[in-house]
Design a protein around this motif. Structure first.
Motif, PDB file in Angstrom:
ATOM      1  N   SER A  99     -24.585  35.317  14.719  1.00 26.27           N
ATOM      2  CA  SER A  99     -23.475  36.206  15.027  1.00 26.27           C
ATOM      3  C   SER A  99     -23.909  37.662  15.181  1.00 26.27           C
ATOM      4  O   SER A  99     -23.323  38.400  15.963  1.00 26.27           O
ATOM      5  CB  SER A  99     -22.399  36.079  13.954  1.00 26.27           C
TER       6      SER A  99
ATOM      7  N   ASP B 128     -20.738  30.354  15.704  1.00 20.72           N
ATOM      8  CA  ASP B 128     -19.401  30.093  15.155  1.00 20.72           C
ATOM      9  C   ASP B 128     -18.573  29.165  16.051  1.00 20.72           C
ATOM     10  O   ASP B 128     -17.771  28.383  15.558  1.00 20.72           O
ATOM     11  CB  ASP B 128     -18.597  31.394  14.983  1.00 20.72           C
TER      12      ASP B 128
ATOM     13  N   GLU C 186     -15.650  26.517  15.235  1.00 21.89           N
ATOM     14  CA  GLU C 186     -14.267  26.840  15.595  1.00 21.89           C
ATOM     15  C   GLU C 186     -13.657  25.662  16.330  1.00 21.89           C
ATOM     16  O   GLU C 186     -12.504  25.283  16.080  1.00 21.89           O
ATOM     17  CB  GLU C 186     -14.226  28.090  16.478  1.00 21.89           C
TER      18      GLU C 186
ATOM     19  N   ASP D 158     -21.737  30.664   8.435  1.00 25.32           N
ATOM     20  CA  ASP D 158     -21.082  30.827   9.738  1.00 25.32           C
ATOM     21  C   ASP D 158     -20.232  29.595  10.042  1.00 25.32           C
ATOM     22  O   ASP D 158     -19.134  29.699  10.595  1.00 25.32           O
ATOM     23  CB  ASP D 158     -22.122  30.969  10.864  1.00 25.32           C
TER      24      ASP D 158
ATOM     25  N   THR E 209     -17.011  29.564   7.945  1.00 21.49           N
ATOM     26  CA  THR E 209     -16.151  30.646   8.439  1.00 21.49           C
ATOM     27  C   THR E 209     -15.509  30.246   9.762  1.00 21.49           C
ATOM     28  O   THR E 209     -14.303  30.426   9.967  1.00 21.49           O
ATOM     29  CB  THR E 209     -16.980  31.929   8.677  1.00 21.49           C
ATOM     30  N   GLY E 210     -16.339  29.712  10.667  1.00 23.67           N
ATOM     31  CA  GLY E 210     -15.840  29.308  11.982  1.00 23.67           C
ATOM     32  C   GLY E 210     -14.781  28.223  11.870  1.00 23.67           C
ATOM     33  O   GLY E 210     -13.734  28.290  12.530  1.00 23.67           O
TER      34      GLY E 210
ATOM     35  N   ASP F  74     -16.339  33.928  22.210  1.00 21.43           N
ATOM     36  CA  ASP F  74     -16.580  33.999  20.774  1.00 21.43           C
ATOM     37  C   ASP F  74     -15.893  35.218  20.183  1.00 21.43           C
ATOM     38  O   ASP F  74     -15.447  36.115  20.908  1.00 21.43           O
ATOM     39  CB  ASP F  74     -18.081  34.007  20.470  1.00 21.43           C
TER      40      ASP F  74
END
Lengths: 304, 389
Positions: free
Chosen positions: B127, B146, B150, B176, B179-180, B381
């Protein structure tokens, strides 16, 4: 309650695997005075041989024999060809030579079998889970691993403390020159001890096959923990290796399982998780540091 | 002193030879490919190398003769840096690519772009290089780290799961990942565990998952870790009780062939799959199956696309290796991606569609990854807005 019990069994199973590796490592270290970094490679040899024979023949018995045989034979070849020249030399030379062996084993395996991890299935008769208590099931395969490991521990105890060969091994470890003066072929003893260590590493490798990923470099992942076990248990002591392995297996598993929950009662969620992840991955190393502080020669030093 | 003099002499000689070779007009454009070929991650580097070379037709990319030089970084950031330095200083290479792992990329990429060369990533895209630290000489053809996760979070939401248990290794890409996933998952998180990167036994985690009893498990464990995880998930009897949603790295073709039935029924999300129905992909699959006796991983497809992107840039400059001109030509993304639609966003990371895929048993009894539908359309992103190019 069943959760605690399950995690204890998980810890035991990890401990038993570590014991099989540590027993060979500690014997070679204690008896022959050699630091063998390539011990993990013999574990890999056992896993690969068993996986390949199982894929070709489909027979669990043949694959076990192949795993044990390949590890023991290659172990003895390594002893005859490489280590025999290193006994009189410095530990640093031994580390360099056995590290070179790791690279050679890994690259050879890549050349022969490629980089893809191999598939190994659980033998038919050990598939599935068994209900140990109402509402508490556990995989049969893992129970079998615990059983085999404990049997090996008993067998090793008898072999070393109750047989003539074992007596020579113990004698060779403490008074090498004296044993030789009495007309015993100490070189052959060394080769046998190394072969036995390799055999146990191979056994650990072939049992790990269905649980882990059989691939190049798998030995180095577990080798570090094995060294921790040997240091905690006391170098050269099989009893120490057993106890050290069980302690390391249990501490590692239980910390990972229960530390996050415990910390979450006194801290915020994300902070607790982060701290728990950190502490539980340091756990066994902290334990090793503590043991070294209190008993610098380990819990059961071989030559007190 | 004599040794040093001798070395200087040799180096000077090499430099002269090099100058001579770059001076000749017919010399192929050199491309430096640094990747991980040894150790447990080696199969990924192997697919990246083979995918890249597959795109080269008669020694040419975009009609320009090229020469690919491959080196193994052994998953060591320091070793990657040394190779990059050697490529740029000794071999005069201006185009570098190939790195698999984010930690190696984090060490190598700044050296490359600051050294006036360009780096085109076929995989790792941490990132930090996607936002404020983006660079005009740095392109990513794969995805931003990410985005993978996601898409998995959105997939879990689409599939109607309300309570997720999530796990990833305790290192930057693992963080990551979680979080994603959380960024796009609308339900509740029943538990969150960071495992160890060298962990071989997940029994403790399995017991915790069983105790938490979630609707769905999301896990990110690339390579051998994932194989171990899936196998133990099945052996713990969880596979038939709690469904699993993962991102592409936890369910690549190699993982599927190594775990067999343990992969059956797992939902994943990916930007590419072997069964994509477009001419570029059909050409890729035909060429791959002719050359290799294994199912390509998505790493191979990304690397193939990377080679095509470099080819398009070389074609754009007429074979001239001028980094600024190459960058301008590459930004147009004038090539047919095996994924179908593909373009670069403002931070030179991809803007692309994400698809739901699932591991299913085919007619031949083997598990294959099958495409199910679109999850996210034209997805970039979260960091692109911070990039000022």
């Amino acid at each position: 309650m069943t959760l605690v019990l399950e995690q204890v069994l998980n810890g035991l199973q990890l401990g038993v695997m570590l014991f099989l590796l540590a027993a060979g490592l500690t014997l070679v270290f204690g008896v022959m005075g050699v630091i063998n970094l390539a011990h993990g490679s013999l574990y890999m040899v056992g896993a690969y041989a068993a996986a390949i024979v199982a894929a070709k023949t489909g027979s669990a018995v043949l694959s076990v024999l192949a795993g044990l045989g390949a590890a023991a034979v290659i172990g003895m070849i390594v002893e005859l060809g490489v280590l025999r020249r290193l006994y009189a030399r410095d530990h640093l030379d031994q580390v360099l030579a056995t590290f070179a062996l790791i690279l050679i084993f890994n690259e050879t395996t890549t050349l022969l079998f490629g980089r893809k991890p191999l598939f190994v299935s659980v033998p038919k008769m050990l598939e599935g889970s068994v209900e140990l208590m109402p509402g508490f099931t556990y995989p049969i395969y893992r129970l079998a691993v615990i059983g085999v490991g404990l049997l090996v521990a008993v067998g090793l105890y008898v072999l070393i403390n109750r047989t003539r060969i074992g007596m020579l091994v113990r004698a060779g470890a403490t008074h090498r020159q004296m044993v030789r003066a009495l007309g015993v072929d100490i070189r052959m003893i060394f080769t046998l001890v190394f072969g036995l260590g390799a055999l146990l590493a191979g056994l650990a490798g072939l049992m790990a096959g269905p649980i882990l990923s059989v691939q190049v470099g798998m030995g180095e992942q577990i080798l570090i923990l094995t060294f921790v076990v040997v240091v905690i248990g006391g170098i050269g002591s099989v009893r120490g290796a057993l106890l050290g392995a069980l302690i390391v297996g249990l501490v590692d598993t239980l910390l990972r399982a229960f530390l996050p929950g415990l910390l979450r009662q006194v801290m915020q969620g994300p902070d607790a998780d982060a701290l728990a992840a950190g502490v539980s991955s340091m756990g066994v190393y902290l334990l090793m540091a503590l043991v070294l502080l209190v008993r610098p020669r380990g819990l059961f030093p071989a030559h007190a | 002193m004599t040794l040093r003099t001798a070395l200087t002499g040799v180096t000077a000689g090499l430099a002269l030879a090099l100058a001579a070779s770059t001076a000749s007009a017919q010399a192929p454009v050199k491309i430096g490919l640094i990747t991980t070929l040894s150790g447990p991650g080696g199969y990924i580097g192997e697919d990246i190398r083979d995918g890249f070379k597959l795109a080269i037709k008669d020694g040419k990319l975009g009609g320009v003769p090229v020469e690919v030089i491959v080196e193994d970084d052994a998953l060591k950031p320091g070793q990657g840096k040394q190779i990059a330095e050697k490529f740029m200083k000794n071999d005069g290479i201006k185009i570098l690519t190939g790195i698999v792992f984010s930690n190696v990329a984090s060490a190598v990429v700044p050296d490359v772009v600051d050294g006036g060369a360009m780096y085109v990533s076929p995989n790792a895209a941490p990132s930090n290089f996607a936002g404020k630290e983006c660079h005009k000489n740095y392109f990513v053809v794969s995805w931003q780290n990410d985005s993978l996760h996601e898409s998995a979070g959105q997939n879990a939401t689409n599939l109607g799961y309300k309570k997720a248990f999530i796990l990833a290794p305790n290192y930057p890409a693992g963080k990551d990942a979680l979080t994603g996933f959380k960024r796009f998952f609308k339900g509740e998180i029943a538990g969150e565990i960071y495992t160890k990167l060298d962990q071989t036994d997940f029994a403790a985690e399995m017991a915790q998952i069983r105790a938490a009893n979630p609707d769905v498990v999301f896990q990110f464990h690339p390579g051998g870790l994932g194989i171990t995880f899936l196998r133990q998930y099945q052996q713990a009897g969880l596979k038939d009780k709690i469904p699993m949603v993962v991102a592409a790295p936890s369910l690549d073709a190699t993982t599927v062939s190594a775990v067999g039935d343990a992969a059956d029924g797992i939902n994943a999300s990916s930007h590419w799959n072997t069964d994509f129905d477009n001419p570029a992909n059909k050409e890729f699959m035909a060429a791959w199956n002719k050359s290799f006796n294994r199912v390509p991983t998505y790493y191979a497809s990304q690397s193939y696309d990377t080679a095509l992107a470099i080819g398009a840039a070389l074609k754009g400059t007429g074979g001239k290796v001028d980094v600024d001109a190459l960058g301008a030509a590459m930004r147009k993304a004038d090539f047919q991606s095996v994924r179908g639609k593909f373009k670069f966003g403002p931070n030179q990371h991809p803007v692309q569609d994400w698809f739901a895929v699932k591991a299913e048993k085919g007619a031949d009894g083997k598990i294959a990854i099958v495409t199910k539908g679109v999850i996210l359309k034209d997805h970039g992103d979260a960091y692109a807005a911070q990039c000022k190019l």
